[in-house]
Write an enzyme that holds these catalytic residues in place. Structure first.
Site, mmCIF file in Angstrom:
data_model
loop_
_atom_site.group_PDB
_atom_site.id
_atom_site.type_symbol
_atom_site.label_atom_id
_atom_site.label_comp_id
_atom_site.label_asym_id
_atom_site.label_seq_id
_atom_site.Cartn_x
_atom_site.Cartn_y
_atom_site.Cartn_z
ATOM 1 N N CYS A 157 0.829 -1.203 0.000
ATOM 2 C CA CYS A 157 0.000 0.000 0.000
ATOM 3 C C CYS A 157 0.863 1.253 0.000
ATOM 4 C CB CYS A 157 -0.908 0.031 1.217
ATOM 5 S SG CYS A 157 -1.959 -1.411 1.302
ATOM 6 N N CYS A 174 5.278 8.178 2.235
ATOM 7 C CA CYS A 174 5.501 9.488 1.630
ATOM 8 C C CYS A 174 5.894 10.500 2.710
ATOM 9 C CB CYS A 174 4.231 9.941 0.914
ATOM 10 S SG CYS A 174 2.851 10.194 2.022
ATOM 11 N N ASP A 234 2.775 2.375 2.500
ATOM 12 C CA ASP A 234 3.218 2.920 3.784
ATOM 13 C C ASP A 234 3.171 1.920 4.924
ATOM 14 O OD1 ASP A 234 0.600 5.444 3.514
ATOM 15 O OD2 ASP A 234 0.437 3.263 3.639
ATOM 16 N N CYS A 261 -2.561 9.115 6.037
ATOM 17 C CA CYS A 261 -1.280 9.076 6.760
ATOM 18 C C CYS A 261 -1.499 9.327 8.250
ATOM 19 C CB CYS A 261 -0.317 10.139 6.219
ATOM 20 S SG CYS A 261 0.112 9.931 4.490
#
Ligand SMILES: Cc1ncc(COP(=O)(O)O)c(C=O)c1O
Lengths: 132, 405
Positions: A37, A64, A39, A107
């Site tokens: 995915c 990221c 992360d 995130c």
């Protein structure tokens, strides 16, 4: 994509990168996300068993810039909080602090999951009792 | 003196060569005529310039000028080639063959045809990115009208065996279209050598302006007919109506001529730069995966996955370098690159990929700077990567149970 100044700052100067000994009974480890995915976050806390206060927090993140910033920020916020206070950190607080755009909200969700997972791991170790 | 950001994204687009710009300028001002105006000097001048450019473009790909149809770019060329051919030859069959790694201008055109009732085979590719010729041979049926396979891929630079594909298409009596956007001007590409019936090219990938392209349409052995997709004044022998973009076409012609004259020297120079970059990255870092064949590849392309580092974070770390990534985070679709997926590159490595595209105006100093910067940033990000730590501790990441969200 334009990043907020705070994301750039955490990305360039990440706080508390590193690892704590996973087997230590006072350390809780959370590992969330998946490489496919894009992360994965590892977040660790060391809790003072006397006071219940987190005196150390470390992270390592594959992801990221916003994912790195979210976990870096989370470690900053965790230090000095009690376990119960730590559980009140919400992903929306991270979104607000870092000015994350909608596509990067996941995130912050991952960072909240990582906090919860690390604390759950610590609490489980405590319940299991001191390992001889 | 380095100029920042350093541009290493020449597969996305290329800057206009100053010699091209110079050729174009008069056609915006003094010589602004419409190439279709038959009654005065403005029109004649424009028409002459267009015909000169048509010859320059034709010469680059070994075509006859009469076989060149100017378009607004390769997206239009791909659409015209594929739709134009299958609509024209509908009676002969309803089947199209393409590959999973084609550009969206081809893939999405094929998807639309499927909605209209055509059948499309999307060939898989081998791990090195090349089409399997046996699989292609097996896919051809009596109902196949068109094979469309690109000459060079835009992400991984892999060169397809177009000569073999063209020979097979000829033998089986099937039309062959190739998207030669990335190949033309960079490596020898000749429509007769590969038996192409149709070929798409674009000016902005060869140091010409954006918004102008061409479709090669074979006129002899056999003569290929197309059903137009844009109706109007009947320009370009009825295949593409619309007032010609004269300055753009003049620039396209000049760009094609420069590529033809300078290709041998230029490709050797760019290949040396690319190989230098690759060598420096490999000297400084472990666990690199080059995506796609290194042997059958454009001289200016390098596509590498930096294992355990996410592509967007790497881009952020090297923000004075313009490159692109196959990471989902950098695309609108939130899916990692479908091209890398087709090679069998895992999603994790697709997220870690960077495309370096070197071109005419890049220098050795730039390569050295970029290599140094990438090595330093990848090392820093790996220090921060839980995956790198686990891999170094001997954990098999493929066997882990991940807590997805
Ligand atoms: C392989 C390939 N085909 C088609 C296109 C589309 O070309 P244009 O930008 O001229 O429409 C591109 C460029 O993006 C390309 O790389």
């Amino acid at each position: 994509m334009a990043y907020s100044d705070k994301v750039v700052d955490h990305f360039n100067n990440p706080r508390n990168v590193g690892s704590l000994p996973k087997q230590d009974p006072t350390v809780g480890t959370g590992l969330v996300g998946a490489p496919e995915c894009g992360d994965v976050m590892k977040l660790q806390v060391r809790v003072n068993p006397e006071t219940g206060v987190i005196d150390e927090a470390k992270f390592k993140t594959f992801g990221c810039g916003s994912a790195i910033a979210s976990s870096s920020l989370a470690t900053e916020w965790l230090k000095g909080k009690t376990v119960d206070e730590a559980l009140t950190i919400k992903n929306t607080d991270i979104v607000a602090e870092l000015s994350l755009p909608p596509v990067k909200v996941h995130c912050s969700v991952l960072a909240e999951d990582a906090i919860k997972a690390a604390i759950a791991d610590y609490q489980q170790k405590q319940q299991a009792g001191p390992s001889s | 003196m380095l100029k920042f950001p350093i541009y290493f994204d020449n597969q996305a687009t290329t800057p206009v060569d100053p010699r091209v710009l110079e050729a174009m300028l008069p056609y915006f001002t003094e010589r602004f005529g419409n190439a279709a105006s038959r009654n005065h000097r403005y029109g004649w001048e424009a028409e002459e310039a267009v015909e000169a450019a048509r010859k320059q473009v034709a010469d680059l790909i070994g075509a006859n000028p009469k076989e060149i149809v100017f378009t607004s770019g390769a997206t239009e060329s791909d659409n015209l080639a594929i739709k134009g051919a299958v609509y024209m030859y509908r009676e002969k069959g309803d089947h199209v063959i393409t590959a999973l790694t084609e550009h969206k201008a081809v893939i999405d055109t094929c998807k639309r045809l499927e909605k209209e009732g055509f059948r499309v085979t999307y060939l898989p590719v081998k791990p090195d990115g090349l089409v399997d010729l046996d699989a292609l041979r097996d896919a051809i049926t009596a109902k196949t009208v068109l094979i469309t396979i690109m000459a060079a891929n835009n992400e991984i630079g892999v060169l397809q065996p177009v000569a073999e594909i063209g020979a097979m298409a000829k033998e089986r009596g099937v039309l062959f279209h190739t998207d030669a956007v990335q190949a033309a001007g960079k490596v020898p590409f000749d429509v007769n050598a590969c038996n192409a019936h149709l070929a798409s090219i674009s000016a902005h990938k060869m140091y010409g302006p954006k918004g102008v392209g061409a479709l090669y349409v074979r006129r002899r052995q056999p003569r290929v007919l197309l059903s137009p997709i844009i109706d109007g004044g009947g320009h370009e022998r009825g295949m593409r109506s619309g007032t010609l973009n004269v300055p753009g076409i003049v620039g396209f012609g000049k760009a094609a001529e420069l590529c033809r004259l300078e290709m041998a020297q230029e490709s050797a120079r760019i290949r040396a730069l690319r190989d230098r970059l690759n060598a420096k990255l490999h000297a400084g870092l472990d666990e690199l995966h080059v995506n796609g064949s290194m042997e059958h590849r454009l001289p200016g392309n390098l596509n590498i996955s930096f294992a355990y580092v996410e592509g967007e974070s790497l881009l952020m770390g090297i923000n004075d370098v313009a490159v692109s990534s196959g990471s989902a985070c950098t695309s609108a679709s939130l899916e990692p690159s479908y091209v890398l997926k087709a090679l069998g590159t895992g999603d994790d490595l697709a997220h870690s990929s960077i495309r370096f595209g070197l071109g005419r105006f890049n220098t050795e100093d730039e390569v050295d700077y970029v290599a140094g910067k990438v090595v330093a940033v990848v090392r820093k990000l790996r220090e921060m990567s839980p995956l790198y730590e686990m891999a170094k501790d001997g954990v098999d990441l493929a066997k882990m149970e991940w807590r997805e969200h």
